[in-house]
Design a protein around this motif. Structure first.
Motif, mmCIF file in Angstrom:
data_model
loop_
_atom_site.group_PDB
_atom_site.id
_atom_site.type_symbol
_atom_site.label_atom_id
_atom_site.label_comp_id
_atom_site.label_asym_id
_atom_site.label_seq_id
_atom_site.Cartn_x
_atom_site.Cartn_y
_atom_site.Cartn_z
ATOM 1 N N VAL A 123 0.856 -1.184 0.000
ATOM 2 C CA VAL A 123 0.000 0.000 0.000
ATOM 3 C C VAL A 123 0.891 1.231 0.000
ATOM 4 C CG1 VAL A 123 -1.888 1.201 1.152
ATOM 5 C CG2 VAL A 123 -1.701 -1.299 1.332
ATOM 6 N N GLY A 124 0.960 1.890 -1.144
ATOM 7 C CA GLY A 124 1.809 3.065 -1.283
ATOM 8 C C GLY A 124 2.905 2.838 -2.303
ATOM 9 N N ALA A 125 3.008 3.750 -3.275
ATOM 10 C CA ALA A 125 4.001 3.612 -4.344
ATOM 11 C C ALA A 125 5.035 4.726 -4.305
ATOM 12 C CB ALA A 125 3.316 3.569 -5.710
ATOM 13 N N GLY A 126 5.353 5.168 -3.083
ATOM 14 C CA GLY A 126 6.517 6.026 -2.940
ATOM 15 C C GLY A 126 7.773 5.179 -2.983
ATOM 16 N N LEU A 127 8.905 5.778 -2.675
ATOM 17 C CA LEU A 127 10.158 5.025 -2.743
ATOM 18 C C LEU A 127 10.153 3.829 -1.803
ATOM 19 C CD1 LEU A 127 13.218 7.432 -3.056
ATOM 20 C CD2 LEU A 127 12.452 5.672 -4.641
ATOM 21 N N ALA A 128 9.581 3.983 -0.604
ATOM 22 C CA ALA A 128 9.556 2.868 0.346
ATOM 23 C C ALA A 128 8.721 1.716 -0.201
ATOM 24 C CB ALA A 128 9.003 3.336 1.694
ATOM 25 N N GLY A 129 7.532 2.021 -0.706
ATOM 26 C CA GLY A 129 6.669 0.979 -1.248
ATOM 27 C C GLY A 129 7.264 0.316 -2.473
ATOM 28 N N LEU A 130 7.847 1.113 -3.360
ATOM 29 C CA LEU A 130 8.455 0.544 -4.568
ATOM 30 C C LEU A 130 9.665 -0.315 -4.209
ATOM 31 C CD1 LEU A 130 8.234 3.566 -7.043
ATOM 32 C CD2 LEU A 130 6.812 1.500 -7.008
ATOM 33 N N SER A 131 10.443 0.127 -3.233
ATOM 34 C CA SER A 131 11.590 -0.663 -2.796
ATOM 35 C C SER A 131 11.136 -2.021 -2.271
ATOM 36 C CB SER A 131 12.357 0.094 -1.706
ATOM 37 O OG SER A 131 13.325 -0.717 -1.090
ATOM 38 N N ALA A 132 10.079 -2.017 -1.441
ATOM 39 C CA ALA A 132 9.551 -3.274 -0.914
ATOM 40 C C ALA A 132 9.029 -4.157 -2.046
ATOM 41 C CB ALA A 132 8.437 -2.990 0.094
ATOM 42 N N ALA A 155 -2.705 5.695 -3.624
ATOM 43 C CA ALA A 155 -3.850 6.596 -3.549
ATOM 44 C C ALA A 155 -3.779 7.724 -4.571
ATOM 45 C CB ALA A 155 -3.952 7.181 -2.134
ATOM 46 N N ALA A 156 -2.586 8.208 -4.869
ATOM 47 C CA ALA A 156 -2.432 9.339 -5.790
ATOM 48 C C ALA A 156 -2.556 8.889 -7.240
ATOM 49 C CB ALA A 156 -1.087 10.010 -5.562
ATOM 50 N N GLY A 157 -2.559 9.865 -8.117
ATOM 51 C CA GLY A 157 -2.676 9.568 -9.542
ATOM 52 C C GLY A 157 -1.357 9.215 -10.191
ATOM 53 N N GLN A 158 -0.256 9.270 -9.436
ATOM 54 C CA GLN A 158 1.034 8.870 -9.974
ATOM 55 C C GLN A 158 1.886 8.298 -8.856
ATOM 56 O OE1 GLN A 158 2.253 13.238 -10.789
ATOM 57 N NE2 GLN A 158 4.203 12.146 -10.550
ATOM 58 N N ALA A 159 2.842 7.475 -9.233
ATOM 59 C CA ALA A 159 3.751 6.880 -8.257
ATOM 60 C C ALA A 159 4.855 7.875 -7.903
ATOM 61 C CB ALA A 159 4.342 5.597 -8.820
ATOM 62 N N GLY A 160 5.558 7.580 -6.821
ATOM 63 C CA GLY A 160 6.709 8.384 -6.440
ATOM 64 C C GLY A 160 6.585 9.073 -5.104
ATOM 65 N N GLY A 161 5.352 9.308 -4.643
ATOM 66 C CA GLY A 161 5.190 9.992 -3.365
ATOM 67 C C GLY A 161 5.845 11.355 -3.371
ATOM 68 N N ARG A 162 6.715 11.611 -2.401
ATOM 69 C CA ARG A 162 7.413 12.899 -2.326
ATOM 70 C C ARG A 162 8.625 12.957 -3.248
ATOM 71 N NH1 ARG A 162 9.849 13.500 2.030
ATOM 72 N NH2 ARG A 162 9.334 11.646 3.217
ATOM 73 N N CYS A 163 8.897 11.879 -3.967
ATOM 74 C CA CYS A 163 10.019 11.849 -4.918
ATOM 75 C C CYS A 163 9.456 11.637 -6.323
ATOM 76 C CB CYS A 163 11.010 10.755 -4.546
ATOM 77 S SG CYS A 163 11.848 11.028 -2.976
ATOM 78 N N ALA A 217 0.777 9.921 9.332
ATOM 79 C CA ALA A 217 -0.571 10.297 9.774
ATOM 80 C C ALA A 217 -1.612 9.335 9.223
ATOM 81 C CB ALA A 217 -0.878 11.729 9.343
ATOM 82 N N VAL A 218 -1.413 8.873 7.996
ATOM 83 C CA VAL A 218 -2.339 7.906 7.394
ATOM 84 C C VAL A 218 -2.238 6.568 8.118
ATOM 85 C CG1 VAL A 218 -2.937 6.666 5.279
ATOM 86 C CG2 VAL A 218 -2.242 9.071 5.165
ATOM 87 N N ALA A 219 -1.020 6.145 8.406
ATOM 88 C CA ALA A 219 -0.819 4.877 9.106
ATOM 89 C C ALA A 219 -1.478 4.909 10.483
ATOM 90 C CB ALA A 219 0.673 4.585 9.238
ATOM 91 N N ALA A 220 -1.407 6.051 11.171
ATOM 92 C CA ALA A 220 -1.986 6.161 12.506
ATOM 93 C C ALA A 220 -3.503 6.048 12.467
ATOM 94 C CB ALA A 220 -1.573 7.481 13.144
ATOM 95 N N VAL A 221 -4.133 6.529 11.389
ATOM 96 C CA VAL A 221 -5.586 6.404 11.240
ATOM 97 C C VAL A 221 -5.968 4.958 10.934
ATOM 98 C CG1 VAL A 221 -7.563 7.073 9.815
ATOM 99 C CG2 VAL A 221 -5.923 8.808 10.553
ATOM 100 N N LEU A 222 -5.200 4.328 10.071
ATOM 101 C CA LEU A 222 -5.505 2.954 9.681
ATOM 102 C C LEU A 222 -5.216 1.961 10.799
ATOM 103 C CD1 LEU A 222 -4.029 3.012 6.057
ATOM 104 C CD2 LEU A 222 -6.455 2.923 6.677
ATOM 105 N N LEU A 223 -4.270 2.292 11.670
ATOM 106 C CA LEU A 223 -3.876 1.392 12.761
ATOM 107 C C LEU A 223 -3.975 2.142 14.079
ATOM 108 C CD1 LEU A 223 -0.701 -0.222 11.127
ATOM 109 C CD2 LEU A 223 -2.967 -1.264 11.347
ATOM 110 N N PRO A 224 -5.174 2.283 14.630
ATOM 111 C CA PRO A 224 -5.336 3.001 15.895
ATOM 112 C C PRO A 224 -4.417 2.425 16.974
ATOM 113 C CG PRO A 224 -7.475 2.515 14.917
ATOM 114 C CD PRO A 224 -6.453 1.758 14.111
ATOM 115 N N GLY A 225 -3.782 3.323 17.694
ATOM 116 C CA GLY A 225 -2.849 2.892 18.736
ATOM 117 C C GLY A 225 -1.408 2.868 18.286
#
Length: 418
Positions: A9-18, A34-42, A262-270
């Motif tokens: 879940v997520g196609a930024g550098l971390a997700g693509l690396s995994a 979630a976004a319309g293109q991969a890369g996240g902040r990169c 922030a997204v992870a904290a919403v998806l995984l309360p606690g």
């Protein structure tokens, strides 16, 4: 290893690396972004305001970043990372009309500090001994706890460099994270400290070849699909809700969550995650730099902090830019353009420009926020975390993001082997 499947879940550098590491191991991978293109902040994109393809940020890597090298080798990235042949860092102080170059020698033995022509002007060898203090001390130390945040060496080299690395006011930054960066760069010598910039951009150097490689392996990458909820069943993720009701996660599937904290904290309360952030402001000016402009130039005494010279544009980066992020865009562009003219020594009308603001660019790299970073493993046996905000041992960098994806993938591969 038993046959396995993975949802990243997520196609930024971390997700693509995994995803790349999992696919390399023979795991069937699906990447959801979630976004319309991969890369996240990169990422790179065409900006109609200046008529050029630009990056959302000027992300610097170092030649000694091993995870970056492994990732690019795996995906067969052919676009080179540009930079000088030696670890020469040029600076200009606009307030004092002074210029200097720090020239770090190639080998690990730091004899450059013995040379007046290589070290910061008006500093002596004893000044550099303070850097050793950054390597030892309590885990919760700030940089300012281990060394004096004053003096010529601090203001002309240490502070501007650490501000860029940590994206946090340098004296308040984590000494542990700073020491980790030093051990992987400066302490390995100039060859490991060579600055490298993606030319012509991040997409060509990282994102596009990763997507092409994944496609060649049969991995599925879906854009515009946002994860809304995670359904648990005992100690495993049993369902994912993408907005149209829960979809079952099979017994042989793992999930890697590579989303912002922030997204992870919403998806995984606690889940405890960093909750303090700093801004980065970037600017792009559609004009070729002067022929003698260095690829990277540090600026003191101005609004800009670093200038990057591309063949078709001049770019500006300001880290920990919380005081600038709400400033009027045109006024900010004019201040940057004034700095550029003074730094490069020319006068010209301001060309087409673009300002890119990231209010929550990276977590604040303080000891307190570092302590809030979770590891890759979660309480769910088939769920792992990735992202530069997880416990990588580094600040929020491209190296850390890629390393986090590798870590999550290796844990998932071990899970499949059980």
């Amino acid at each position: 290893m038993k046959t396995g499947r993975a949802i990243v879940v997520g196609a930024g550098l971390a997700g693509l690396s995994a995803a790349v590491r999992l696919a390399e191991a023979g795991v069937a991978v699906r990447v959801m972004e979630a976004a319309g293109q991969a890369g996240g902040r990169c990422r790179s994109y065409h900006d109609p305001q200046i008529g050029l393809t630009i990056d959302n940020g000027n992300h610097l890597v170092l030649a000694g970043n091993d995870a970056v090298r492994r990732f690019r080798d795996r995906i067969g990235a052919r676009e080179p990372l540009a930079g000088p042949d030696h670890a020469d860092f040029r600076f200009v102080d606009l307030a004092r009309d002074a210029r200097w170059t720090v020239r770090i020698n190639d080998g690990a033995l730091p004899w450059w500090i013995l040379s007046r022509n290589r070290r910061v002007p008006d500093t002596g060898v004893k000044d550099y001994l303070a850097l050793a203090k950054l390597l030892f001390g309590a885990t919760g130390d700030c940089v300012g706890d281990r060394m004096g945040a004053t003096g010529i060496l601090w203001s002309r080299l240490i502070d501007p460099v650490l501000l860029a690395i940590l994206n946090t006011p340098s004296a308040k930054g984590s000494a542990k994270l700073t020491a980790a960066v030093l051990r992987e760069s400066l302490l390995r010598g100039g060859r490991a400290s060579l600055p490298r910039i993606a030319h012509p951009g991040l997409a060509a150097a990282f994102i596009d070849p990763a997507l092409d490689w994944l496609a060649a392996q049969g991995a599925e990458v879906t854009l515009g699909r946002r994860l809304r909820a995670i359904g648990m069943e005992g100690d495993r993720v049993a369902a994912l809700d993408w907005g149209h009701g829960p979809e079952a996660v099979q017994e042989d599937e793992i999930v890697i969550l590579a989303v912002p904290p922030a997204v992870a904290a919403v998806l995984l309360p606690g889940l405890t995650v960093p909750d303090a952030f700093h801004a980065i402001v970037n600017a792009h000016f559609a004009v070729p730099p002067p022929a003698d402009a260095p690829s990277m130039l540090g600026i003191l005494g101005g609004t800009a902090q670093w200038l990057f010279a591309f063949f078709d544009r001049i770019s500006v980066t300001v880290s920990a830019a919380d005081a600038l992020v709400d400033m009027d865009r045109e006024a900010l562009a004019r201040r940057f353009w004034d700095d550029i003219q003074r730094a490069y020594g020319f006068s010209a009308p301001m060309p087409p420009w673009q300002i890119v603001k990231e209010k929550r660019a990276t977590f604040s790299a303080t000891p307190e926020q570092d302590a809030r970073r979770p590891g890759a493993r979660t309480g769910a046996r088939n769920l792992f975390l990735a992202g530069d905000w997880t416990q990588t041992g580094l600040p929020a960098t491209m190296e850390g993001a890629i390393r986090s994806g590798e870590t999550a993938a290796y844990m998932a591969i071990d899970w499949f082997r059980v």
